[in-house]
Each structure stands twice: as C-alpha cells, then as structure tokens.
Design a protein around this motif. Structure first.
Motif, PDB file in Angstrom:
ATOM      1  N   SER A  87      -8.249 -60.854 -74.518  1.00  0.00           N
ATOM      2  CA  SER A  87      -7.735 -60.995 -75.725  1.00  0.00           C
ATOM      3  C   SER A  87      -6.585 -59.869 -76.000  1.00  0.00           C
ATOM      4  N   PHE A  88      -5.545 -60.386 -76.932  1.00  0.00           N
ATOM      5  CA  PHE A  88      -4.750 -59.285 -77.143  1.00  0.00           C
ATOM      6  C   PHE A  88      -4.878 -59.080 -78.687  1.00  0.00           C
ATOM      7  N   HIS A 121      -5.093 -53.974 -87.354  1.00  0.00           N
ATOM      8  CA  HIS A 121      -5.392 -55.410 -88.243  1.00  0.00           C
ATOM      9  C   HIS A 121      -6.163 -56.268 -87.068  1.00  0.00           C
ATOM     10  N   PRO A 122      -7.433 -56.106 -87.109  1.00  0.00           N
ATOM     11  CA  PRO A 122      -8.292 -56.675 -86.070  1.00  0.00           C
ATOM     12  C   PRO A 122      -8.041 -58.223 -86.348  1.00  0.00           C
ATOM     13  N   ASN A 123      -7.548 -58.735 -87.457  1.00  0.00           N
ATOM     14  CA  ASN A 123      -7.616 -60.001 -87.741  1.00  0.00           C
ATOM     15  C   ASN A 123      -6.501 -60.714 -86.906  1.00  0.00           C
ATOM     16  N   MET A 124      -5.574 -60.010 -86.475  1.00  0.00           N
ATOM     17  CA  MET A 124      -4.200 -60.573 -85.685  1.00  0.00           C
ATOM     18  C   MET A 124      -4.714 -60.422 -84.266  1.00  0.00           C
ATOM     19  N   TYR A 164       7.599 -60.780 -71.501  1.00  0.00           N
ATOM     20  CA  TYR A 164       7.104 -61.672 -72.541  1.00  0.00           C
ATOM     21  C   TYR A 164       7.124 -60.956 -73.995  1.00  0.00           C
ATOM     22  N   THR A 165       7.168 -61.647 -74.971  1.00  0.00           N
ATOM     23  CA  THR A 165       7.406 -61.367 -76.352  1.00  0.00           C
ATOM     24  C   THR A 165       6.475 -61.731 -77.276  1.00  0.00           C
ATOM     25  N   ILE A 166       6.079 -60.749 -78.168  1.00  0.00           N
ATOM     26  CA  ILE A 166       5.139 -61.112 -79.110  1.00  0.00           C
ATOM     27  C   ILE A 166       5.737 -60.698 -80.562  1.00  0.00           C
ATOM     28  N   VAL A 167       5.770 -61.476 -81.418  1.00  0.00           N
ATOM     29  CA  VAL A 167       6.269 -61.060 -82.925  1.00  0.00           C
ATOM     30  C   VAL A 167       5.284 -60.912 -83.967  1.00  0.00           C
ATOM     31  N   LEU A 206       1.940 -65.707 -81.828  1.00  0.00           N
ATOM     32  CA  LEU A 206       1.395 -66.431 -80.809  1.00  0.00           C
ATOM     33  C   LEU A 206      -0.241 -66.578 -80.990  1.00  0.00           C
ATOM     34  N   THR A 207      -0.809 -67.554 -80.395  1.00  0.00           N
ATOM     35  CA  THR A 207      -2.264 -67.338 -80.539  1.00  0.00           C
ATOM     36  C   THR A 207      -2.997 -67.556 -78.930  1.00  0.00           C
ATOM     37  N   SER A 208      -2.098 -67.719 -77.933  1.00  0.00           N
ATOM     38  CA  SER A 208      -2.173 -67.550 -76.759  1.00  0.00           C
ATOM     39  C   SER A 208      -1.259 -67.172 -75.817  1.00  0.00           C
ATOM     40  N   LEU A 209      -1.053 -66.499 -74.802  1.00  0.00           N
ATOM     41  CA  LEU A 209      -0.090 -65.939 -74.133  1.00  0.00           C
ATOM     42  C   LEU A 209      -0.537 -65.972 -72.624  1.00  0.00           C
ATOM     43  N   GLU A 210       0.121 -66.722 -71.703  1.00  0.00           N
ATOM     44  CA  GLU A 210      -0.393 -66.535 -70.307  1.00  0.00           C
ATOM     45  C   GLU A 210       0.760 -65.689 -69.520  1.00  0.00           C
TER      46      GLU A 210
END
Length: 344
Positions: free
Chosen positions: A328-329, A334-337, A252-255, A263-267
């Motif tokens: 949660s990821f 930066h906890p706002n991310m 999976y990829t997060i940018v 992404l705000t959600s990942l499955e």
C-alpha cells in the motif's frame, strides 16, 4: 285656507311631551334589588376573587418549580437540567473532536499529544499560555507557515475556507478536544478491541507554572518527540524487502489534490528500484508518499517513507526495489490518502 295654514301643528300636538330616548317599561323601572339578591352577588364576587387568587398561586408555584428544575437549586451542584444539557452537548463536541484528532492529527502530534513529526501539544505550559482557542483556530485556518513565518512548516491548512478538509464546525470540535481538561471524561471505541473505553482531556485546569518558569514562545519549534517518524503500528519500520540485483525500473507519478491521491492503484516492476514523482497540489498542506505492508484496506507496518513537504511543490523520490507482492502507498500525514501498490 292656504297651504301654510294647513301644515301648522294643532295646539294639542304642541302640548304633547316628547318620548324619552332611554326608557323602559314601568315594571322594570320599579323593580329593585332585594337583600337576597345582594347577598348572592356578593357571594359570587367573593368566589370569583378566590378562584382568581388560586389560579395565580398555581401559576406562580409552577413557574417557581420549573425555574428550580431548569436552573437548579441554589447551592446544590448538579441540580440544574440546563447545566446538565450544556455539559452533555459539550462532551459530545469533545468526543467528535477526539475522533477528528485521531483521524487527522495523531499521526504527527501523537495519540496523546506527545509529539512526533509535529510538536508536543499536551505540555501544560503550552496549554496554559500558548495553545489558546484563538491561536488554534488561526493555525488550523491559515497553517503554520503563516503563523510562525516558517516556509518549511509542515503544519498545513485544515479549514475548508482556505482549501483544507475540515468545515468550521469540525475546526471548533477539534479545538474543544485539544483544550479539554482532565475532568472531561468521554467514552470512545477502542479500535483494537472494539470496546468502549474512557478517555480524559490533557489540560490540567489547576495548573500553575513555577515562579521561575520560562515563558512559552509563540512558536515552539523545538518541542518535538524523540522520534520524528513514528510507525503507524507503534514499532520501528521493518527493512524494505528489496532485491537490488534487478536494475532500475521506470518512473511513475502520483498527484495529491484535495487531500486525496489521484490514483487508487499503482503497478510497478518487481525487483527494480524506481523513481516516484510526487506532485503535491494542495497549497500549504503537507503530504508525502510512504510504502507499507498490506493492502489499502488493511495497511500494515511502514517499509519506506518519502519526505513530507507542503504544496504546491513536486519532489522525485528514489524508491528501492520491492519483491513481488501487493503493498500500500499512503500519506503519512493523512492516512485517509491510500492506495494499492502492485509489484510484479
């Protein structure tokens, strides 16, 4: 008789005297000032002078009273309205800086500047000789890699002029909090209880280093707290709820870009380890991906943490398997991310 003779003036016309240009009727010319009128004029003139002097005195008194009210009485501390207004504005700036620090900096440098992932900030020697407003402004504007010449520095760029999330005013407010003294008292809301509590600055304005004290270096890379990765809840990370019997899952990829995840959600699949490709597109700004208990709206204790690194760069994390549930990821720096990790 010719025409010229007819136009000549008569002797009577020649003898008539010209009328004065400035003349007045005889009664006016003969009217003089009486003693009573002179006395009245003198009285009126004296009254006018007295009124003028009284007006000048009133204006002078008003100016003096307002000056003392505005600037304060000589030798009387706290009597100046202007000084009180300046102090109120300054403390308001410090308070906003405190909130910015707690939201953006405490994660690495500790809530009290005691250090952690980032170096210690509340050391009196550093605050006196090293952490000057100019230095703090530079490091927040261009990042630690340029200030210290360390390509691996995790201190990213924070000024929006260079791609960071804070504008120039927020940078100044943040510096005001870091430089605040122990005499600066602000009231802030305790996030745990919701009550207002008093907080003071770190710097001791009366601090004097010992005669044999070692000078503070320009880049104090060794001044870190004992634990480099504090848990957001204050304790040690709990073991990952894994089940290693499920094999390997997908990739999976997060940018990260603009100090936020794409992404705000990942499955992902439950009970299977998986690869997480993390692409940090924020130049000079450190990010990572960590997995926590709870959802994005109620982040809990840290379960797993990927390496923190500045952009622009990409790393592939090997994430252990997770039991089914919602996690949660989050970016440790930066906890706002933050986003939801759905495992099923």
């Amino acid at each position: 008789m010719n025409d010229e003779q007819r136009n000549l003036p008569t002797p009577a016309e020649k003898l008539t005297p010209p009328t004065p240009r400035l003349s007045s009727p005889a009664p006016i010319q003969t009217h003089g000032l009486t003693a009573e009128r002179v006395a009245k004029i003198v009285s009126q003139s004296g009254s006018a002078r007295m009124t003028a002097l009284l007006g000048i005195a009133v204006v002078t008194l008003f100016v003096l009273v307002y000056a003392f009210y505005d600037q304060g009485l000589p030798g009387v501390v706290g009597s100046s309205r202007m000084e009180a207004a300046r102090e109120e504005i300054y403390l308001d700036t410090v308070k906003r800086g405190y909130n910015l620090y707690e939201a953006n900096c405490a994660r690495c440098h500790g809530e009290q500047g005691q250090g952690g992932i980032g170096p210690v900030l509340n050391d009196q020697g550093k605050l006196l000789a090293h952490l000057s407003p100019a230095y703090l402004h530079n490091v927040l504007t261009v990042g630690g890699r340029y200030i210290c010449g360390d390509a691996n520095s995790l201190m990213g760029v924070w000024a929006d002029s260079n791609g960071g999330p804070l504008n120039y005013r927020e940078i100044e407010e943040l510096i005001a909090w870091i430089r605040a003294t122990k005499d600066d008292v602000i009231k802030v809301q305790d996030p745990a209880t919701g009550e207002m509590v008093e907080v003071t600055g770190w710097r001791d304005a009366a601090y004097v280093p010992a005669a044999d004290a070692t000078p503070v270096p320009a880049c104090w890379k060794d001044a870190f707290a004992v634990s480099p990765s504090p848990s957001p809840s204050g304790g040690e990370p709990t073991p990952m709820p894994t089940d290693t019997g499920g094999g390997t899952g997908g990739s999976y990829t997060i940018v990260a870009m603009g100090v936020k995840f794409d992404l705000t959600s990942l499955e992902v699949e439950a009970n299977k380890a998986f690869s997480l490709i993390f692409d940090n597109q924020d130049a000079g700004i450190p990010h990572n991906v960590a997995i926590h208990e709870g959802t994005a709206s109620a982040v809990g204790k840290e379960l797993w943490q990927g390496a923190i690194f500045p952009g622009i760069a990409t790393q592939t994390y090997s994430v252990p398997s997770l039991a089914a549930g919602t996690y949660s990821f989050i970016c440790t720096v930066h906890p706002n991310m933050v986003g939801d990790l759905v495992v099923k």
